[in-house]
Design a protein around this motif. Structure first.
Motif, PDB file in Angstrom:
ATOM      1  N   GLY A 110       3.249  30.871  46.450  1.00 46.42           N
ATOM      2  CA  GLY A 110       4.049  30.039  45.558  1.00 46.42           C
ATOM      3  C   GLY A 110       3.207  29.282  44.561  1.00 46.42           C
ATOM      4  N   THR A 111       1.908  29.173  44.812  1.00 52.00           N
ATOM      5  CA  THR A 111       1.014  28.581  43.812  1.00 52.00           C
ATOM      6  C   THR A 111       0.991  29.497  42.589  1.00 52.00           C
ATOM      7  OG1 THR A 111      -0.340  27.621  45.556  1.00 52.00           O
ATOM      8  CG2 THR A 111      -1.340  27.824  43.364  1.00 52.00           C
ATOM      9  N   LYS A 112       1.069  28.903  41.406  1.00 54.82           N
ATOM     10  CA  LYS A 112       1.128  29.731  40.213  1.00 54.82           C
ATOM     11  C   LYS A 112      -0.248  30.073  39.682  1.00 54.82           C
ATOM     12  CE  LYS A 112       3.425  32.000  37.222  1.00 54.82           C
ATOM     13  NZ  LYS A 112       4.723  31.762  36.620  1.00 54.82           N
ATOM     14  N   LEU A 113      -1.178  29.127  39.815  1.00 61.12           N
ATOM     15  CA  LEU A 113      -2.389  29.245  39.011  1.00 61.12           C
ATOM     16  C   LEU A 113      -3.530  28.469  39.658  1.00 61.12           C
ATOM     17  CD1 LEU A 113      -3.951  29.645  36.289  1.00 61.12           C
ATOM     18  CD2 LEU A 113      -2.665  27.702  35.390  1.00 61.12           C
ATOM     19  N   LEU A 114      -4.704  29.088  39.675  1.00 61.02           N
ATOM     20  CA  LEU A 114      -5.953  28.404  40.018  1.00 61.02           C
ATOM     21  C   LEU A 114      -6.755  28.228  38.739  1.00 61.02           C
ATOM     22  CD1 LEU A 114      -8.309  27.426  41.859  1.00 61.02           C
ATOM     23  CD2 LEU A 114      -8.992  29.843  42.026  1.00 61.02           C
ATOM     24  N   MET A 115      -7.199  26.992  38.485  1.00 59.78           N
ATOM     25  CA  MET A 115      -8.104  26.757  37.360  1.00 59.78           C
ATOM     26  C   MET A 115      -9.473  26.405  37.937  1.00 59.78           C
ATOM     27  SD  MET A 115      -5.714  24.913  34.481  1.00 59.78           S
ATOM     28  CE  MET A 115      -6.400  25.689  33.016  1.00 59.78           C
ATOM     29  N   ILE A 116     -10.472  27.175  37.533  1.00 58.90           N
ATOM     30  CA  ILE A 116     -11.789  26.983  38.136  1.00 58.90           C
ATOM     31  C   ILE A 116     -12.870  27.132  37.070  1.00 58.90           C
ATOM     32  CG2 ILE A 116     -12.079  29.400  38.857  1.00 58.90           C
ATOM     33  CD1 ILE A 116     -13.031  28.025  41.617  1.00 58.90           C
ATOM     34  N   ARG A 124      -3.494  38.920  46.591  1.00 55.30           N
ATOM     35  CA  ARG A 124      -2.493  39.061  47.664  1.00 55.30           C
ATOM     36  C   ARG A 124      -1.255  38.230  47.389  1.00 55.30           C
ATOM     37  NH1 ARG A 124      -6.586  39.309  51.284  1.00 55.30           N
ATOM     38  NH2 ARG A 124      -6.574  37.058  51.665  1.00 55.30           N
ATOM     39  N   HIS A 125      -1.446  37.069  46.778  1.00 54.15           N
ATOM     40  CA  HIS A 125      -0.328  36.147  46.616  1.00 54.15           C
ATOM     41  C   HIS A 125       0.170  36.056  45.175  1.00 54.15           C
ATOM     42  CE1 HIS A 125      -0.656  34.886  50.756  1.00 54.15           C
ATOM     43  NE2 HIS A 125      -1.953  34.729  50.594  1.00 54.15           N
ATOM     44  N   GLY A 126      -0.320  36.932  44.310  1.00 61.25           N
ATOM     45  CA  GLY A 126       0.166  36.910  42.927  1.00 61.25           C
ATOM     46  C   GLY A 126      -0.167  35.638  42.175  1.00 61.25           C
ATOM     47  N   ILE A 127      -1.292  35.019  42.528  1.00 64.32           N
ATOM     48  CA  ILE A 127      -1.702  33.767  41.872  1.00 64.32           C
ATOM     49  C   ILE A 127      -2.621  34.090  40.689  1.00 64.32           C
ATOM     50  CG2 ILE A 127      -2.965  31.593  42.186  1.00 64.32           C
ATOM     51  CD1 ILE A 127      -2.203  31.799  45.204  1.00 64.32           C
ATOM     52  N   TRP A 128      -2.331  33.486  39.555  1.00 56.42           N
ATOM     53  CA  TRP A 128      -3.192  33.649  38.393  1.00 56.42           C
ATOM     54  C   TRP A 128      -4.504  32.871  38.579  1.00 56.42           C
ATOM     55  CZ3 TRP A 128      -2.851  36.535  34.006  1.00 56.42           C
ATOM     56  CH2 TRP A 128      -1.638  37.189  33.767  1.00 56.42           C
ATOM     57  N   ILE A 129      -5.572  33.418  38.034  1.00 57.00           N
ATOM     58  CA  ILE A 129      -6.844  32.696  37.943  1.00 57.00           C
ATOM     59  C   ILE A 129      -7.158  32.484  36.464  1.00 57.00           C
ATOM     60  CG2 ILE A 129      -9.338  32.764  38.385  1.00 57.00           C
ATOM     61  CD1 ILE A 129      -8.732  34.645  40.752  1.00 57.00           C
ATOM     62  N   VAL A 130      -7.351  31.218  36.076  1.00 59.31           N
ATOM     63  CA  VAL A 130      -7.924  30.927  34.763  1.00 59.31           C
ATOM     64  C   VAL A 130      -9.336  30.429  35.020  1.00 59.31           C
ATOM     65  CG1 VAL A 130      -7.850  29.452  32.724  1.00 59.31           C
ATOM     66  CG2 VAL A 130      -5.737  30.473  33.598  1.00 59.31           C
ATOM     67  N   ALA A 131     -10.315  31.240  34.617  1.00 64.07           N
ATOM     68  CA  ALA A 131     -11.718  30.932  34.866  1.00 64.07           C
ATOM     69  C   ALA A 131     -12.358  30.407  33.590  1.00 64.07           C
ATOM     70  CB  ALA A 131     -12.447  32.176  35.358  1.00 64.07           C
ATOM     71  N   ASP A 180      -6.718  44.246  33.857  1.00 63.60           N
ATOM     72  CA  ASP A 180      -5.262  44.125  33.761  1.00 63.60           C
ATOM     73  C   ASP A 180      -4.637  43.315  34.882  1.00 63.60           C
ATOM     74  OD1 ASP A 180      -4.463  45.440  31.314  1.00 63.60           O
ATOM     75  OD2 ASP A 180      -5.341  47.241  32.190  1.00 63.60           O
ATOM     76  N   GLU A 181      -5.465  42.673  35.693  1.00 63.26           N
ATOM     77  CA  GLU A 181      -4.853  41.858  36.743  1.00 63.26           C
ATOM     78  C   GLU A 181      -4.736  40.405  36.292  1.00 63.26           C
ATOM     79  OE1 GLU A 181      -7.197  41.461  40.415  1.00 63.26           O
ATOM     80  OE2 GLU A 181      -8.666  42.776  39.450  1.00 63.26           O
ATOM     81  N   ARG A 182      -4.267  39.554  37.213  1.00 61.88           N
ATOM     82  CA  ARG A 182      -3.899  38.182  36.842  1.00 61.88           C
ATOM     83  C   ARG A 182      -5.134  37.292  36.689  1.00 61.88           C
ATOM     84  NH1 ARG A 182      -0.020  40.060  39.936  1.00 61.88           N
ATOM     85  NH2 ARG A 182       2.151  39.776  39.300  1.00 61.88           N
ATOM     86  N   LEU A 183      -5.918  37.575  35.698  1.00 63.53           N
ATOM     87  CA  LEU A 183      -7.148  36.832  35.440  1.00 63.53           C
ATOM     88  C   LEU A 183      -7.279  36.598  33.943  1.00 63.53           C
ATOM     89  CD1 LEU A 183     -10.013  35.740  36.183  1.00 63.53           C
ATOM     90  CD2 LEU A 183     -10.834  38.100  35.860  1.00 63.53           C
TER      91      LEU A 183
END
Lengths: 403, 403
Positions: free
Chosen positions: B178-184, B209-216, B243-246
Motif C-alpha cells: 500500500g506504500t506508494k513511493l520510496l524516496m531515497i 513485489r509490492h508495486g512500490i515506486w522508487i524515486v532515487a 521499464d519498472e517502477r524506478l
C-alpha cells in the motif's frame, strides 16, 4: 513465485504485475493538441508554423549580451529563492510605474510565467477544492490545479458580433461561496479578449466578499492595442491592494522576446512570501543566476524595444486580419490584446482534424480551437508575431486550401 | 457593510475578513534552518560560509562559453518539453556508459534536479498516499510529497562506530503493502552515506513485489570516493530494467559545478514519458534553451574536469576530517560520498542554536543537523567543497570557539 496467480491472493501484490504508469489524475491531463497537429506534419519540410505562442524574432542583443557577461563574470551560483535583489528591485520599479506602488518584498522571481502559475496554485489550493477558470484558455491554467487534486469548473466567454465577451453574471454565479480560486488570463490566449476595468472591479469585489483568491495571468499585458499612450492592458493590480487575495503572474517571454529563457515573476501579498520561498525551494530553488541578471537589463533598458515590438505586432495583427477578412468562410474579429487571431473558419467544426489537414495538405501550421476548450471548437488560432511577408505567405496557403 | 459583524452571519463570508495566507499544508512545510542560521549572521561581515551545498568554484569556462555562444547564435526559443534532442542523446550516452543501455526516450531534461524530484512526485503520488523517505535527508525530498497532499513516514539511518548505516529490515518493514513511493538519496546529503549494491538489490526486489515506486536522488553519484577507477556510486540503474517502477534523478549542479544553472534530468520508464511531458509543460515548459546547449558540452567535454573535481574533493574531505578529529568534542567519520562531513559535536544537542552562536561569535557558517530531520540533532554539516586553506581557516575558528 511466477506460476502463482498473485492477483487472486492479494490485490496489493497484483499491482506489481501491472506495467508502470503515471497516476490516473496525470494520465487524465490534456495533452497538447498543437503538438498533435505538429506531429501530423512530421516529415513535411515546407511548413509555415503559426501554431506556437512565440515570436520568430531572437531576443534583443543587449539582453543576450547581459547574460553572456554575467557568465563571463562567473555568476553561476545559487540565488535567493525569491530572486536576486537587483531583479526584485527592478521589478518593483517597473510594476510600480505601470500599476502603482509595489514594494520588492511583494515580488518573487520564478522559473517562467507558467512556473509562477504552478507556484500560485500550490500556495492557495489543494485536493478537493474548487477552482473556476474563464475559457477558451491555454490549457495550463485549467490543468495545473488538477495536478494538485483540485477540480476546475470553466465559464465560457461568448462569441458575438464584437468578438469574445464575458458574461459577468454567469462568472459571478459560478464564483459561489466555497470556491477557492479564480484563474483568469487577460489579455487572453487564445482569443485576445481583454477584460475591462469595470469587469475586473466587479470580479474583485465579489471575490473579496467571498474570500476567493484570484490568480491573474497577465503575461500579455504589454501586448495591448489600446489608445495611444496606453502602455498596458487593465490589470487587477490597478484596483487591488497589495495584501489581499490576489496573485498576479507575469513573464519576460512575450514583451521582451525571451520565451526560451524561462523567466517570470509574481506579485503577491507580503504575508505569503515566506511560504512562497519554501515552495520555490521545493520546485526549482531559483531561476538561473545569469538569466536573472539579464532580466535586470531587460527591465532597465528594454522599454523602447518593447514599445517597438508592440507597434510591429499591432501592424501584423491588422495586416493579417485584413487579409483573412477577404477569404470566404472566415469570420475574424480584431481583438485588443495578445498576439493571436482566433477566428471562425468554415469547415473547422472539427478543428483538430482541419488543422492536421492544413499542415499535411497546405503546409500551414495553425492551432486548433478545441485545444483551448470545447467552446473553442470551430475556431483556429493564428499567432501573428512575425513579419507581414510571412503572414502573406501563410494567407496564400490558406486561400489555396479553401479554394 | 463595514459595521456588520459578518462572521456571526455567515462563516463563509467571514473568511474574507481573515488576512490572506497560504493554505495550511504549505504553512506546515519546513522552512530552511540553514537560512535561519544565515540570517543570524546578517550584518556580520567576516563569516566563512560552509553551510550551503555548493562549491565555491565557478562553472568551468568551457561550459560558460558554450552557453554564451548559444546566446550569440540566437538560441532563445522554446524547446521540446522533454529537452533538446542533442542533450537527451548526450545523456543517453553518458548514463549508458555508467549504468548500461539507457535509450534517449527514457530521459527527460528538467529545470534542476529538485525540479525532477517534484515532477517525479507529481507523476506517481497524490493526496492521501503514503510515502517513505530515509533520513537524515535534505528537506526537499520529505517536503515535496506533502505539497501534493501525500503523507511521509521517515526511516532513520543509525549512527554507529562506522558512521551512518541503514537498518535494512526496518526500511523493508516500513515499505509495507500500500506504500506508494520510496524516496531515497544516495550518496546522501547530509551524511555522505552511500547505499550498498546489496542494499539496493534488496530494496528493489521488495518494491517490485509490492508495486512500490522508487524515486532515487542520485545527484551525488559522481562525488564518490570508492576504489580507484570507480567512477560512480552504486545506482539503482545498475540493477533495474528501464521499464519498472524506478525514477532516477540527477543534476548538472554538483559534478559540473553548475548549481546556478538549474539543469537536471531523470531516467524513467518509457510508458511515463508522454505524461511526464505534460507535467513539464505545466511546471516550467522546458529548461532554458542555451542552458541545455551548455549541458551538451558539459557532458561531451567535461569528464576530465569532473574527475579532477572529485580528486580535489576527496583531498578536501580527508584534510578536513583529519583536522576535525584533533578537536575535543568532535566525533567525525569519513563517508564515501557527497561533499559534506556530518559530525557530532559536543554542545550541539541544540544544533540550530549552536550554529547561530557559531556564526555570531566565531564567524563560522555551518548547517545544523536538525535541519535534516530530528535524527540529525546533535550533529552539524560542513560542506568541504573548497580549498584546504579555507577549510583550515574554518577549523581555526571552530577551535577558538570550542576553547
Amino acid at each position: 513465485m511466477r506460476d502463482l496467480d498473485l492477483s487472486s491472493l492479494n490485490p496489493v501484490l497484483s499491482s506489481s504485475a501491472a506495467p508502470a504508469s503515471a497516476r490516473e489524475a496525470v494520465q487524465a491531463l490534456r495533452a497538447s493538441q498543437i503538438r498533435e497537429v505538429a506531429n501530423a506534419g512530421f516529415g513535411i519540410a515546407d511548413v509555415l508554423p503559426f501554431w506556437f505562442g512565440e515570436s520568430d524574432r531572437v531576443t534583443p542583443a543587449f539582453i543576450r549580451e547581459a547574460a553572456a557577461q554575467a557568465l563571463t563574470r562567473g555568476d553561476t551560483f545559487y540565488t535567493h529563492n525569491l530572486g536576486i535583489a537587483p531583479l526584485r528591485d527592478a521589478l518593483s520599479r517597473y510594476v510600480g510605474e505601470l500599476h502603482g506602488a509595489t514594494p520588492a518584498d511583494h515580488i518573487a522571481v520564478t522559473s517562467a510565467g507558467v512556473n509562477a502559475l504552478m507556484l500560485a496554485a500550490q500556495l492557495v489550493t489543494g485536493a478537493g477544492e474548487r477552482v473556476v477558470a474563464v475559457t477558451p484558455l491555454w490549457p495550463n491554467l485549467v490543468e495545473i490545479p488538477k495536478i494538485l487534486g483540485a477540480s476546475v469548473e470553466t465559464v465560457a466567454l461568448d462569441y458575438g458580433a464584437r468578438g469574445w465577451a464575458l458574461d459577468l453574471d454567469r462568472l459571478l454565479a459560478a464564483l459561489r461561496p466555497g470556491t477557492k480560486l479564480l484563474m483568469i488570463n487577460s489579455p487572453n490566449n487564445p482569443t485576445g479578449w481583454v477584460m475591462s476595468r469595470d469587469e475586473q472591479r466587479a470580479v474583485l469585489e465579489h471575490c473579496r466578499r467571498h474570500g476567493i483568491w484570484i490568480v491573474a495571468d497577465e503575461v500579455y499585458e504589454r501586448l495591448y492595442y489600446g489608445a495611444a499612450g496606453e502602455r498596458t492592458a487593465p490589470s487587477f493590480l490597478d484596483l487591488a491592494s497589495r495584501d489581499e487575495r490576489l496573485i498576479c503572474v507575469n513573464s519576460f517571454s512575450k514583451a521582451w522576446l525571451m520565451t526560451g529563457w524561462r523567466l517570470g515573476w509574481m506579485v503577491a501579498p507580503r504575508a505569503l512570501m515566506d511560504d512562497l520561498g519554501k515552495l520555490v525551494e521545493y520546485n526549482t530553488s531559483c531561476a538561473p543566476s545569469f538569466v536573472q541578471q539579464a532580466g535586470v537589463v531587460a527591465l532597465e533598458q528594454g522599454e523602447a524595444s518593447t514599445q517597438a515590438l508592440v507597434a510591429d505586432l499591432r501592424a501584423s495583427r491588422d495586416h493579417l486580419a485584413a487579409a483573412l477578412a477577404q477569404l470566404p468562410g472566415v469570420d475574424v474579429k480584431v481583438p485588443q490584446g495578445a498576439m493571436y487571431l482566433f477566428f471562425r473558419l468554415a469547415g473547422a467544426q472539427h478543428s483538430l482534424e482541419l488543422c492536421k489537414a492544413l499542415v499535411r495538405e497546405a503546409g500551414l501550421g495553425l492551432a486548433p480551437g478545441s485545444a483551448f476548450g470545447p467552446e473553442g471548437e470551430g475556431f483556429v488560432r493564428w499567432c501573428y508575431a512575425c513579419d507581414p511577408e510571412r503572414l502573406d505567405a501563410g494567407v496564400a496557403r490558406l486561400t489555396r486550401y479553401l479554394a
